[in-house]
Design an enzyme around this catalytic site. Sequence first.
Site, PDB file in Angstrom:
ATOM      1  N   HIS A 261      32.156  35.133  34.453  1.00  0.00           N
ATOM      2  CA  HIS A 261      32.612  35.260  36.163  1.00  0.00           C
ATOM      3  C   HIS A 261      33.469  34.547  35.931  1.00  0.00           C
ATOM      4  O   HIS A 261      33.016  33.510  35.972  1.00  0.00           O
ATOM      5  CB  HIS A 261      31.271  35.399  36.732  1.00  0.00           C
ATOM      6  CG  HIS A 261      31.489  36.397  37.913  1.00  0.00           C
ATOM      7  ND1 HIS A 261      32.051  35.416  38.887  1.00  0.00           N
ATOM      8  CD2 HIS A 261      31.518  37.351  38.342  1.00  0.00           C
ATOM      9  CE1 HIS A 261      32.347  35.886  40.084  1.00  0.00           C
ATOM     10  NE2 HIS A 261      32.251  37.181  39.793  1.00  0.00           N
ATOM     11  N   ASP A 315      27.656  43.575  36.586  1.00  0.00           N
ATOM     12  CA  ASP A 315      27.727  44.292  35.855  1.00  0.00           C
ATOM     13  C   ASP A 315      26.677  45.116  34.441  1.00  0.00           C
ATOM     14  O   ASP A 315      26.547  46.076  33.827  1.00  0.00           O
ATOM     15  CB  ASP A 315      29.369  44.844  35.069  1.00  0.00           C
ATOM     16  CG  ASP A 315      30.777  45.051  36.803  1.00  0.00           C
ATOM     17  OD1 ASP A 315      29.685  45.661  37.301  1.00  0.00           O
ATOM     18  OD2 ASP A 315      31.547  44.378  36.407  1.00  0.00           O
TER      19      ASP A 315
HETATM   20  C1  LIG Z   1      32.166  43.286  38.789  1.00  0.00           C
HETATM   21  C2  LIG Z   1      33.296  41.892  38.353  1.00  0.00           C
HETATM   22  O1  LIG Z   1      33.857  42.107  38.033  1.00  0.00           O
HETATM   23  S1  LIG Z   1      31.685  40.932  37.487  1.00  0.00           S
HETATM   24  C3  LIG Z   1      33.143  41.102  35.606  1.00  0.00           C
HETATM   25  C4  LIG Z   1      32.824  42.000  35.088  1.00  0.00           C
HETATM   26  N1  LIG Z   1      33.947  41.970  33.596  1.00  0.00           N
HETATM   27  C5  LIG Z   1      33.201  41.826  32.540  1.00  0.00           C
HETATM   28  O2  LIG Z   1      31.551  41.800  32.673  1.00  0.00           O
HETATM   29  C6  LIG Z   1      33.894  42.029  31.457  1.00  0.00           C
HETATM   30  C7  LIG Z   1      34.119  40.882  30.422  1.00  0.00           C
HETATM   31  N2  LIG Z   1      34.194  39.143  31.131  1.00  0.00           N
HETATM   32  C8  LIG Z   1      35.768  38.705  31.249  1.00  0.00           C
HETATM   33  O3  LIG Z   1      36.211  40.065  30.281  1.00  0.00           O
HETATM   34  C9  LIG Z   1      35.350  38.204  32.214  1.00  0.00           C
HETATM   35  O4  LIG Z   1      34.598  37.079  31.990  1.00  0.00           O
HETATM   36  C10 LIG Z   1      36.264  37.575  33.800  1.00  0.00           C
HETATM   37  C11 LIG Z   1      37.681  38.416  33.517  1.00  0.00           C
HETATM   38  C12 LIG Z   1      34.716  38.304  34.328  1.00  0.00           C
HETATM   39  C13 LIG Z   1      36.268  36.147  33.639  1.00  0.00           C
HETATM   40  O5  LIG Z   1      37.551  35.866  33.856  1.00  0.00           O
HETATM   41  P1  LIG Z   1      38.376  34.665  33.729  1.00  0.00           P
HETATM   42  O6  LIG Z   1      38.110  34.170  34.755  1.00  0.00           O
HETATM   43  O7  LIG Z   1      39.772  34.963  33.682  1.00  0.00           O
HETATM   44  O8  LIG Z   1      37.923  34.420  32.340  1.00  0.00           O
HETATM   45  P2  LIG Z   1      38.624  34.017  31.479  1.00  0.00           P
HETATM   46  O9  LIG Z   1      39.214  35.436  30.567  1.00  0.00           O
HETATM   47  O10 LIG Z   1      39.307  32.803  30.667  1.00  0.00           O
HETATM   48  O11 LIG Z   1      37.663  33.292  30.029  1.00  0.00           O
HETATM   49  C14 LIG Z   1      37.207  32.035  29.762  1.00  0.00           C
HETATM   50  C15 LIG Z   1      36.988  31.826  28.793  1.00  0.00           C
HETATM   51  O12 LIG Z   1      35.827  32.317  28.362  1.00  0.00           O
HETATM   52  C16 LIG Z   1      35.219  33.448  27.074  1.00  0.00           C
HETATM   53  N3  LIG Z   1      34.539  34.377  28.250  1.00  0.00           N
HETATM   54  C17 LIG Z   1      35.246  34.983  29.000  1.00  0.00           C
HETATM   55  N4  LIG Z   1      33.725  35.845  29.521  1.00  0.00           N
HETATM   56  C18 LIG Z   1      33.727  36.604  28.299  1.00  0.00           C
HETATM   57  C19 LIG Z   1      32.967  37.776  27.440  1.00  0.00           C
HETATM   58  N5  LIG Z   1      32.297  38.263  28.593  1.00  0.00           N
HETATM   59  N6  LIG Z   1      32.679  37.379  26.255  1.00  0.00           N
HETATM   60  C20 LIG Z   1      33.254  36.209  24.798  1.00  0.00           C
HETATM   61  N7  LIG Z   1      34.156  35.634  25.495  1.00  0.00           N
HETATM   62  C21 LIG Z   1      34.527  35.029  26.898  1.00  0.00           C
HETATM   63  C22 LIG Z   1      37.419  33.831  27.413  1.00  0.00           C
HETATM   64  O13 LIG Z   1      37.190  33.898  26.024  1.00  0.00           O
HETATM   65  C23 LIG Z   1      37.819  32.511  27.594  1.00  0.00           C
HETATM   66  O14 LIG Z   1      37.588  30.853  25.780  1.00  0.00           O
HETATM   67  P3  LIG Z   1      38.599  30.111  25.942  1.00  0.00           P
HETATM   68  O15 LIG Z   1      38.486  29.416  26.441  1.00  0.00           O
HETATM   69  O16 LIG Z   1      37.775  29.201  24.264  1.00  0.00           O
HETATM   70  O17 LIG Z   1      39.680  30.678  25.323  1.00  0.00           O
HETATM   71  O1  LIG Z   2      33.960  38.215  41.818  1.00  0.00           O
HETATM   72  C1  LIG Z   2      34.608  38.884  40.992  1.00  0.00           C
HETATM   73  O2  LIG Z   2      35.514  38.358  40.742  1.00  0.00           O
HETATM   74  C2  LIG Z   2      34.122  40.099  40.315  1.00  0.00           C
HETATM   75  C3  LIG Z   2      33.287  40.727  41.936  1.00  0.00           C
HETATM   76  O3  LIG Z   2      33.895  41.655  42.728  1.00  0.00           O
HETATM   77  C4  LIG Z   2      32.153  40.276  41.875  1.00  0.00           C
HETATM   78  O4  LIG Z   2      31.153  39.627  41.398  1.00  0.00           O
HETATM   79  O5  LIG Z   2      31.160  41.269  42.401  1.00  0.00           O
END
Ligand SMILES: CC(=O)SCCNC(=O)CCNC(=O)[C@H](O)C(C)(C)COP(=O)(O)OP(=O)(O)OC[C@H]1O[C@@H](n2cnc3c(N)ncnc32)[C@H](O)[C@@H]1OP(=O)(O)O
Ligand SMILES: O=C([O-])CC(=O)C(=O)O
Length: 378
Positions: A261, A315
């Site tokens: 997150h 999620d």
């Molecule tokens: C309601 C919502 O939106 S909740 C989020 C729902 N989304 C997901 O579950 C999808 C999986 N999670 C992700 O893609 C990300 O954690 C996000 C999109 C939620 C947050 O993204 P950001 O804050 O941009 O983090 P970012 O993608 O830059 O990751 C930072 C580091 O953690 C790692 N990381 C973050 N999430 C994950 C994951 N789910 N699995 C593996 N590695 C991860 C990245 O690879 C990165 O590593 P690095 O620094 O070695 O390159």
């Molecule tokens: O806050 C965020 O980036 C993603 C989101 O909507 C949640 O976690 O409910």
Amino acid sequence: MMVCEYKPGLEGIPAAQSSISYVDGQKGILEYRGIRIEELAEKSTFLETAYLLIWGELPSNEELKAFEHEVRYHRRIKYRIRDMMKCFPESGHPMDALQASAAALGLFYSLRDLHNPAYIRDSVVRLIATIPTMVAAFQLMRKGNDPIRPRDDLDYSANFLYMLDEKEPDPLMARIFDICLILQVEHTMNASTFSARVTASTLTDPYAVVASAVGTLGGPLHGGANEEVIQMLEKIGSVENVRPYIEDCLQTKSKIMGFGHRVYKVKDPRATILQGLAEQLFEKFGHDKFYDIALEMERVVEEKLGSKGIYPNIDFYSGLVYRKMGIPTDLFTPIFAIARVAGWLAHWKEQLAENRIFRPTQVYNGLHEVTYTPIDKR
Ligand SMILES: CC(=O)SCCNC(=O)CCNC(=O)[C@H](O)C(C)(C)COP(=O)(O)OP(=O)(O)OC[C@H]1O[C@@H](n2cnc3c(N)ncnc32)[C@H](O)[C@@H]1OP(=O)(O)O
Ligand SMILES: O=C([O-])CC(=O)C(=O)O
């Protein structure tokens, strides 16, 4: 003009001032209008929480009754919207159907009387009331059935579950569903809410605001992850396969769905509540083997990525709850939208109160003074 450093994904950049919700991502705290999420999940209902978010205070008994009454009597959708939805391809994703249907509402109510509190209230009620009906209608119509009419004697969540298969839901299921909506309704400046605020800042109508937010919520990095989590659990198939699956994700640098997150660096407090709700359902309606896989995933991801602050997000467990209710996987994100629409509308209202159009800048890294090459010389 001040020159700021470019931050991919606008990480850490405030995009608005807001009093709607608050997150402490280090401590795992989430508050709506100052009230802890745990307390709202225990004591409130979705419509009461929606009222709190949109109008800023918990409603009095009469205010709540009036709001519930208005929502109840605006649940039906126009037959022209139903006819339009009948033309959607049944293989299409329900999020796309919802985005198109929400936008289509704007064709009927395009007044844009944005300074009129009655118009604001009317739009809020109509969107909160009809979005569940549109989600349920598409679900039935894509199977070749007629939509089920909303039941005025059922409350908000029970009516939605009823509209999916014409069976009155078990009261525990309906209550748990309502709590899920409370948990999903709002979360500060997330991608879909930002999208809603940008759209709102142009002073367009609220149906366009919601349609743009629905489109943003659907992606797998945002609300769409709840659907992907179940697909991932199905693919893993057994507890023994969890470790190799995660090791493979790490090696190939693929994201593990339902983890990580931008704000939380600990387990999302909503994931903890959802996990408890899933356990209540398993106790009453039978265990789900995917829960064992999910628990093992949580253990292995913590071991491998806990030091990076990667833990389950909202999620991760919501899909297990909806699955136990017998809801099809591709409705999980539309259900997220049923909840989040109230959060988007709270931000719409807040944006309008002190509006300035969003118009950020960019760091240009292209060419200058390039001469035009005629097509036969390229
Ligand atoms: C309601 C919502 O939106 S909740 C989020 C729902 N989304 C997901 O579950 C999808 C999986 N999670 C992700 O893609 C990300 O954690 C996000 C999109 C939620 C947050 O993204 P950001 O804050 O941009 O983090 P970012 O993608 O830059 O990751 C930072 C580091 O953690 C790692 N990381 C973050 N999430 C994950 C994951 N789910 N699995 C593996 N590695 C991860 C990245 O690879 C990165 O590593 P690095 O620094 O070695 O390159
Ligand atoms: O806050 C965020 O980036 C993603 C989101 O909507 C949640 O976690 O409910």
